[in-house]
Scaffold this motif. Sequence first.
Motif, PDB file in Angstrom:
ATOM      1  N   THR A  11       0.822  -1.218   0.000  1.00  0.00           N
ATOM      2  CA  THR A  11       0.000   0.000   0.000  1.00  0.00           C
ATOM      3  C   THR A  11       0.855   1.266   0.000  1.00  0.00           C
ATOM      4  N   VAL A  12       1.839   1.336   0.877  1.00  0.00           N
ATOM      5  CA  VAL A  12       2.667   2.549   0.970  1.00  0.00           C
ATOM      6  C   VAL A  12       3.435   2.755  -0.338  1.00  0.00           C
ATOM      7  N   ASN A  13       4.033   1.686  -0.868  1.00  0.00           N
ATOM      8  CA  ASN A  13       4.774   1.811  -2.123  1.00  0.00           C
ATOM      9  C   ASN A  13       3.873   2.283  -3.258  1.00  0.00           C
ATOM     10  N   GLU A  14       2.640   1.837  -3.269  1.00  0.00           N
ATOM     11  CA  GLU A  14       1.685   2.253  -4.288  1.00  0.00           C
ATOM     12  C   GLU A  14       1.329   3.734  -4.112  1.00  0.00           C
ATOM     13  N   LEU A  15       1.117   4.155  -2.873  1.00  0.00           N
ATOM     14  CA  LEU A  15       0.716   5.537  -2.609  1.00  0.00           C
ATOM     15  C   LEU A  15       1.796   6.558  -2.945  1.00  0.00           C
ATOM     16  N   ILE A  16       3.057   6.175  -2.800  1.00  0.00           N
ATOM     17  CA  ILE A  16       4.121   7.159  -3.038  1.00  0.00           C
ATOM     18  C   ILE A  16       4.527   7.245  -4.512  1.00  0.00           C
ATOM     19  N   ARG A  17       3.867   6.479  -5.379  1.00  0.00           N
ATOM     20  CA  ARG A  17       4.116   6.596  -6.820  1.00  0.00           C
ATOM     21  C   ARG A  17       3.608   7.960  -7.284  1.00  0.00           C
ATOM     22  N   PRO A  18       4.342   8.615  -8.194  1.00  0.00           N
ATOM     23  CA  PRO A  18       3.955   9.965  -8.638  1.00  0.00           C
ATOM     24  C   PRO A  18       2.509  10.070  -9.134  1.00  0.00           C
ATOM     25  N   GLU A  19       2.014   9.053  -9.802  1.00  0.00           N
ATOM     26  CA  GLU A  19       0.650   9.125 -10.336  1.00  0.00           C
ATOM     27  C   GLU A  19      -0.418   9.046  -9.240  1.00  0.00           C
ATOM     28  N   ASN A  20      -0.030   8.705  -8.009  1.00  0.00           N
ATOM     29  CA  ASN A  20      -0.971   8.624  -6.891  1.00  0.00           C
ATOM     30  C   ASN A  20      -0.804   9.772  -5.899  1.00  0.00           C
ATOM     31  N   LYS A  21      -0.116  10.842  -6.320  1.00  0.00           N
ATOM     32  CA  LYS A  21       0.176  11.953  -5.408  1.00  0.00           C
ATOM     33  C   LYS A  21      -1.101  12.569  -4.826  1.00  0.00           C
ATOM     34  N   ALA A  22      -2.132  12.767  -5.645  1.00  0.00           N
ATOM     35  CA  ALA A  22      -3.375  13.382  -5.151  1.00  0.00           C
ATOM     36  C   ALA A  22      -4.018  12.509  -4.075  1.00  0.00           C
ATOM     37  N   LYS A  23      -3.999  11.203  -4.264  1.00  0.00           N
ATOM     38  CA  LYS A  23      -4.570  10.289  -3.267  1.00  0.00           C
ATOM     39  C   LYS A  23      -3.745  10.326  -1.979  1.00  0.00           C
ATOM     40  N   LEU A  24      -2.416  10.354  -2.118  1.00  0.00           N
ATOM     41  CA  LEU A  24      -1.533  10.430  -0.950  1.00  0.00           C
ATOM     42  C   LEU A  24      -1.789  11.719  -0.177  1.00  0.00           C
ATOM     43  N   ILE A  25      -1.900  12.832  -0.883  1.00  0.00           N
ATOM     44  CA  ILE A  25      -2.175  14.117  -0.222  1.00  0.00           C
ATOM     45  C   ILE A  25      -3.498  14.037   0.536  1.00  0.00           C
ATOM     46  N   ALA A  26      -4.524  13.485  -0.110  1.00  0.00           N
ATOM     47  CA  ALA A  26      -5.846  13.385   0.531  1.00  0.00           C
ATOM     48  C   ALA A  26      -5.767  12.558   1.811  1.00  0.00           C
ATOM     49  N   ILE A  27      -5.029  11.458   1.772  1.00  0.00           N
ATOM     50  CA  ILE A  27      -4.884  10.608   2.967  1.00  0.00           C
ATOM     51  C   ILE A  27      -4.127  11.350   4.062  1.00  0.00           C
ATOM     52  N   LEU A  28      -3.038  11.993   3.715  1.00  0.00           N
ATOM     53  CA  LEU A  28      -2.250  12.698   4.730  1.00  0.00           C
ATOM     54  C   LEU A  28      -3.034  13.856   5.349  1.00  0.00           C
ATOM     55  N   LEU A  29      -3.823  14.556   4.550  1.00  0.00           N
ATOM     56  CA  LEU A  29      -4.594  15.679   5.089  1.00  0.00           C
ATOM     57  C   LEU A  29      -5.703  15.224   6.031  1.00  0.00           C
ATOM     58  N   LEU A  30      -6.092  13.942   5.962  1.00  0.00           N
ATOM     59  CA  LEU A  30      -7.046  13.403   6.944  1.00  0.00           C
ATOM     60  C   LEU A  30      -6.465  13.427   8.354  1.00  0.00           C
ATOM     61  N   HIS A  31      -5.149  13.501   8.454  1.00  0.00           N
ATOM     62  CA  HIS A  31      -4.447  13.452   9.727  1.00  0.00           C
ATOM     63  C   HIS A  31      -4.142  14.828  10.310  1.00  0.00           C
ATOM     64  N   VAL A  32      -4.601  15.895   9.641  1.00  0.00           N
ATOM     65  CA  VAL A  32      -4.265  17.264  10.054  1.00  0.00           C
ATOM     66  C   VAL A  32      -5.540  18.083  10.264  1.00  0.00           C
ATOM     67  N   ILE A  33      -5.628  18.694  11.434  1.00  0.00           N
ATOM     68  CA  ILE A  33      -6.727  19.600  11.743  1.00  0.00           C
ATOM     69  C   ILE A  33      -6.132  20.991  11.934  1.00  0.00           C
ATOM     70  N   PRO A  34      -6.699  21.999  11.260  1.00  0.00           N
ATOM     71  CA  PRO A  34      -6.237  23.366  11.523  1.00  0.00           C
ATOM     72  C   PRO A  34      -6.521  23.733  12.989  1.00  0.00           C
ATOM     73  N   GLY A  35      -5.582  24.405  13.610  1.00  0.00           N
ATOM     74  CA  GLY A  35      -5.725  24.781  15.017  1.00  0.00           C
ATOM     75  C   GLY A  35      -4.988  23.804  15.913  1.00  0.00           C
ATOM     76  N   LYS A  36      -4.989  24.102  17.185  1.00  0.00           N
ATOM     77  CA  LYS A  36      -4.261  23.298  18.169  1.00  0.00           C
ATOM     78  C   LYS A  36      -5.262  22.674  19.131  1.00  0.00           C
ATOM     79  N   VAL A  37      -5.407  21.354  19.051  1.00  0.00           N
ATOM     80  CA  VAL A  37      -6.333  20.618  19.909  1.00  0.00           C
ATOM     81  C   VAL A  37      -5.510  19.722  20.836  1.00  0.00           C
ATOM     82  N   MET A  38      -5.571  20.005  22.124  1.00  0.00           N
ATOM     83  CA  MET A  38      -4.840  19.228  23.121  1.00  0.00           C
ATOM     84  C   MET A  38      -5.762  18.135  23.673  1.00  0.00           C
TER      85      MET A  38
END
Length: 141
Positions: free
Chosen positions: A57-84
Amino acid sequence: MAVPFHDIIDTIVADGSFTTLVAAATKAGLVETLKSEGPFTVFAPSDDAFAGLPPGTVNELIRPENKAKLIAILLLHVIPGKVMTVDVIGQVMDPATAGGITIHVDGTDGITVDGAKVVTGDIACSNGVIHAIDAVLLPKV
């Protein structure tokens, strides 16, 4: 209280247990964003969390043609603001991520994020906070 010296990227690099996340953020072109002012809350999957994905899965995601999908997955892990963790304990919330998708954060029995358990919370950074999680968040199909 003193402001932490390292930004989110420098902190996860120094930790050593997030090498796959750093590599993925680099391939996705998100390093500079996560080094910027923020603040951001990052639910950071450890290398063990990435290892729990199906083989290849990781090797597939880091392929250049899957960059948009990788970005979408990584952005699921980021919330604007600071939540403790103190902001989440005893609460249930559905914040929008940096990618505009809503995730489910449940602080009623420990803290989970779309089912992934927060294993280490409140890792302070100069531009936000990191919460280490035990699984990679994936888009709902």
